[in-house]
Write an enzyme that holds these catalytic residues in place. Structure first.
Site, short mmCIF file in Angstrom:
data_model
loop_
_atom_site.label_atom_id
_atom_site.label_comp_id
_atom_site.label_asym_id
_atom_site.label_seq_id
_atom_site.Cartn_x
_atom_site.Cartn_y
_atom_site.Cartn_z
N GLU A 1 0.83 -1.25 0.00
CA GLU A 1 0.06 0.01 -0.06
C GLU A 1 0.92 1.31 0.20
O GLU A 1 0.81 2.21 -0.67
CB GLU A 1 -0.82 0.11 1.04
CG GLU A 1 -2.14 -0.79 1.30
CD GLU A 1 -1.69 -2.36 1.25
OE1 GLU A 1 -0.78 -2.69 1.68
OE2 GLU A 1 -2.90 -3.19 0.93
N HIS B 1 -10.69 -5.21 10.78
CA HIS B 1 -11.44 -5.06 9.28
C HIS B 1 -12.73 -4.19 9.54
O HIS B 1 -13.54 -4.14 8.75
CB HIS B 1 -11.85 -6.24 8.68
CG HIS B 1 -10.43 -6.93 8.28
ND1 HIS B 1 -9.60 -7.58 9.06
CD2 HIS B 1 -10.07 -7.00 6.93
CE1 HIS B 1 -8.59 -7.99 8.38
NE2 HIS B 1 -8.69 -7.53 7.24
#
Ligand SMILES: Cc1ncc(C[n+]2csc(CCOP(=O)(O)OP(=O)(O)O)c2C)c(N)n1
Ligand SMILES: [Mg+2]
Lengths: 343, 326
Positions: free
Chosen positions: B60, B129
């Protein structure tokens, strides 16, 4: 911890200095001397409070910027770290604009909003000094990506310090650059220390150039960064590879910084000795080229004196210009947060 | 008008903008061959090729930076984060690179980039998450933040985000991808920085955005049966925030509840309440209340997760409280 001084500029990479082509040598000598005297002046200005904040001088490392940036095309790109004054000058940002930026004035290359660590210039494709260690390495890969996307043959040169090889962003960027064959030169300026931490106390690799081994198709090259000819020659090949084959390279240029990490750091002390500093200074990139030229007969002592005088005048002019340049007006505070856009 | 999913609306936006401007490319994990982790980029690889639909490694920080670098020199990347939870690894590039470049270069280098992906909790995905990052991102000058709640808004805002010359964060909702709504055939763009009065009531304002818009609409439906009529102000863009739309509604209703998906402390709602108290103080008939996630990491257990999340029941209770009804 026992430390082997493997990444040492005086070891196997040391080359014998010779003079080369007269015109080129003069250009390079001028380029390096300008950086040297400019940075000395910067140090003075800092001491007088004309410059604030963090300020990292480039003295000792001039052969790296001159040897590499000096052979780029105007449409190539350069990006680097907070230690960016020398690179900005070699890339062609005027000494006036760099000094004015250091002084935080409106005529600075970043209009006084960047400062020492953030020199930018659209006209010379100078994509900035960046202040977060390692973060600009992916940006360089992105520039390479854009070059390739458009089918261009430019290259992007990314300067970084030795401590960058230990941070994740570096590895992510190198991996994708090798994977996608991006035309980027990753140039590690190994000046032996990241602040006060010697390379061998931070990197679990003896030669930093070996970091390239993890990435297929990427050459890792060790270069003597105290000799501008060595830098130029070794880099020329890497530039050609990037331009014609769109291949990235990792260049470890072994150099040395003479001053402290930043203005608040002593020149020598806890992490390095005066002896070590003296030894490196005996290989000085500027004066050794001068001496070689004098020996080769391509420069007289009188010509050197004239060069010194010329550079001194340029640097003084930069100072005077910066000093006279206004501070950005208060209205500038809210400018350049976002661009106007028509969506 | 055709009825399509939020996912299809985003896909259309990407396709249209990629056709319109060949500087636009999409990069991220699984965006190409796999058609996107949530299938938002479905079919784009086939249509635009691998130069413009780029499957990245799981990196990322690296690919967000590649996006920024390429945007500095003229491309218009759309960087997809598989979810915003993983974008934390790239936050340095959003905050320190994209948001700062224009300013620290004295106006020379703008960064026309979109960072997008699902934000907020889905169902029982556990603590790492299930996070809503609006307030983290909206805190930063130098970027815009949008949070569409419907297919129509998703398409129009994503198109505007791609055309914008600044960094724009697009917070999608994992739970929204399958939701459906009307999306016209004709081309449209929704300007950034403008809120949408999703429903007109008059008794109380709910200020919200993103997935919570659906909750607010449910609340409004339910309360209408009790003759309580709600103004639902959908912010659409969180930064820059359309404060005038908030003021107009609150001056009319004189009561407000701010509903957000994220946590309470330093949340978006805190900012909205501040704007309201500064500009609508004399109009208020009750303190402004907030509905948000419980101040804990998201639990996995179904029952616990349910009580941790903001929902219609909590919002109804808040509305009734500001209306002094119970
Ligand atoms: C991510 C990050 N961590 C820490 C710092 C603080 N810092 C600034 S420069 C520096 C040392 C960097 O050394 P090196 O990469 O060798 O470059 P040099 O200063 O020698 O040119 C540190 C730790 C920073 N700017 N960014
Ligand atoms: Mg160093």
């Amino acid at each position: 911890m026992a430390s082997k001084k493997k990444s040492d500029a005086k070891s196997e990479t040391r080359t014998v200095r010779t003079a080369g082509d007269k015109t080129l040598d003069r250009e390079m000598l001028h380029s390096m001397l300008l950086q040297r005297r400019f940075e000395e002046k910067t140090g003075e200005a800092y001491a007088l409070g004309k410059i604030g904040g963090f300020c990292h001088l480039y003295i000792g490392q001039e052969a790296v910027s001159t040897g590499i940036i000096g052979q780029l095309r105007p449409d190539d790109y350069v990006i680097g770290t907070y230690r960016d004054h020398g690179q900005a000058l070699v890339r062609g940002i005027t000494p006036r604009a760099v000094m004015a930026e250091l002084f935080g004035r409106i005529d600075g290359c970043s209009r006084g909003k960047g400062g020492s660590m953030h020199m930018f210039d659209r006209h010379t494709n100078f994509l900035g000094g960046h202040g977060i260690v390692g973060s600009h390495v992916p940006l360089a890969a992105g520039v390479g990506f854009a070059i390739k996307y458009r089918g261009g043959d430019q290259v992007c040169v990314c300067f970084m310090g030795d401590s960058v090889v230990n941070i994740g962003a570096f590895h992510e960027a190198l991996n994708m650059s090798a994977l996608w064959k991006l035309p980027v030169l990753f140039v590690i300026e190994n000046n032996r220390y990241g602040m006060g931490t010697a390379v061998e106390r931070a990197a679990a690799v003896d030669d930093l150039s070996k970091r390239a081994d993890g990435y297929t198709g990427m050459d890792g090259i060790v270069i003597d960064g105290m000799d501008v000819h060595s830098v130029r020659e070794a880099t020329a090949k890497a530039i050609a590879r990037a331009r014609t084959e769109s291949r990235p390279s990792l260049l470890e240029v072994r150099t040395y910084r003479y001053r402290g990490h930043s203005m608040s750091d002593a020149v020598s002390g806890t992490y390095r000795s005066k002896d070590e500093l003296d030894e490196y200074q005996s290989y000085d990139p500027v004066f050794s080229l001068r001496d070689a030229m004098v020996v080769a007969g391509t420069m007289t002592v009188a010509e050197w004196d004239a060069l010194e005088a010329d550079v001194a005048a340029t640097v003084q002019d930069a100072w005077d210009f910066a000093d006279a340049s206004p501070e950005p007006p208060p209205a500038a505070l809210y400018e350049d947060v976002l661009v106007d856009t028509t969506s | 008008m055709p009825i399509i999913t939020y996912r299809e609306a985003l896909n259309q936006a990407l396709r249209e903008e990629m056709s319109r401007d060949d500087r636009v490319y999409i990069m991220g994990e699984e965006v190409g061959v796999y058609n996107g982790a949530y299938k938002v980029s479905k079919g784009l690889l086939e249509e635009f090729g691998e130069n413009r639909v780029v499957d990245s490694p799981i990196a990322e920080l690296g690919f967000a930076g590649i996006g920024v670098g390429s945007a500095m020199v003229g491309l218009r990347p759309v960087i997809e984060f598989m979810t915003w939870n993983f974008a934390l690894l790239a936050i340095d590039q959003v905050v320190n690179s994209a948001a700062k470049m224009l300013y620290m270069s004295g106006g020379q280098f703008n960064v026309p980039i979109v960072f997008r992906g699902p934000n907020g909790a889905a169902l029982q995905l556990g603590a790492q998450h299930s996070q809503a990052f609006e307030s983290w991102l909206a805190h930063i000058p130098g970027i815009k933040v949008v949070s569409p709640g419907t297919p129509y808004d998703a398409k129009g805002l994503l198109k505007a985000a791609i055309r914008d010359d600044n960094p724009v964060v697009v917070l999608e909702g994992e739970m929204l991808y399958n939701t459906k709504g009307e999306v016209p055939d004709h081309e449209y763009v929704i300007p950034l920085g403008k809120a949408d009065l999703k429903r007109e009531g008059g008794d109380c304002t709910i200020v919200t955005s993103g997935k919570m818009v659906l909750v607010a609409m449910q609340v409004a439906d339910q309360l209408a049966k009790e003759d309580i009529h709600i103004d639902v102000v959908d912010l659409l863009t969180i930064r820059p925030m359309d404060v005038e739309a908030i003021y107009a509604s609150v001056r009319k209703t004189q009561r407000a509840v701010v509903l957000e998906e994220g946590w309470e402390i330093c949340g978006i709602g805190a900012q909205v309440v501040d704007f309201i108290q500064r500009e609508c103080f004399d109009h208020l008939d009750a303190p402004v209340l907030r509905v948000h996630q419980a101040d804990v990491p998201m639990p996995y257990a179904k029952g616990l997760e349910k009580i941790a999340k903001p929902d219609a029941a909590k919002t109804i209770a808040a509305v009734k409280q500001v209306m002094y009804r119970s």
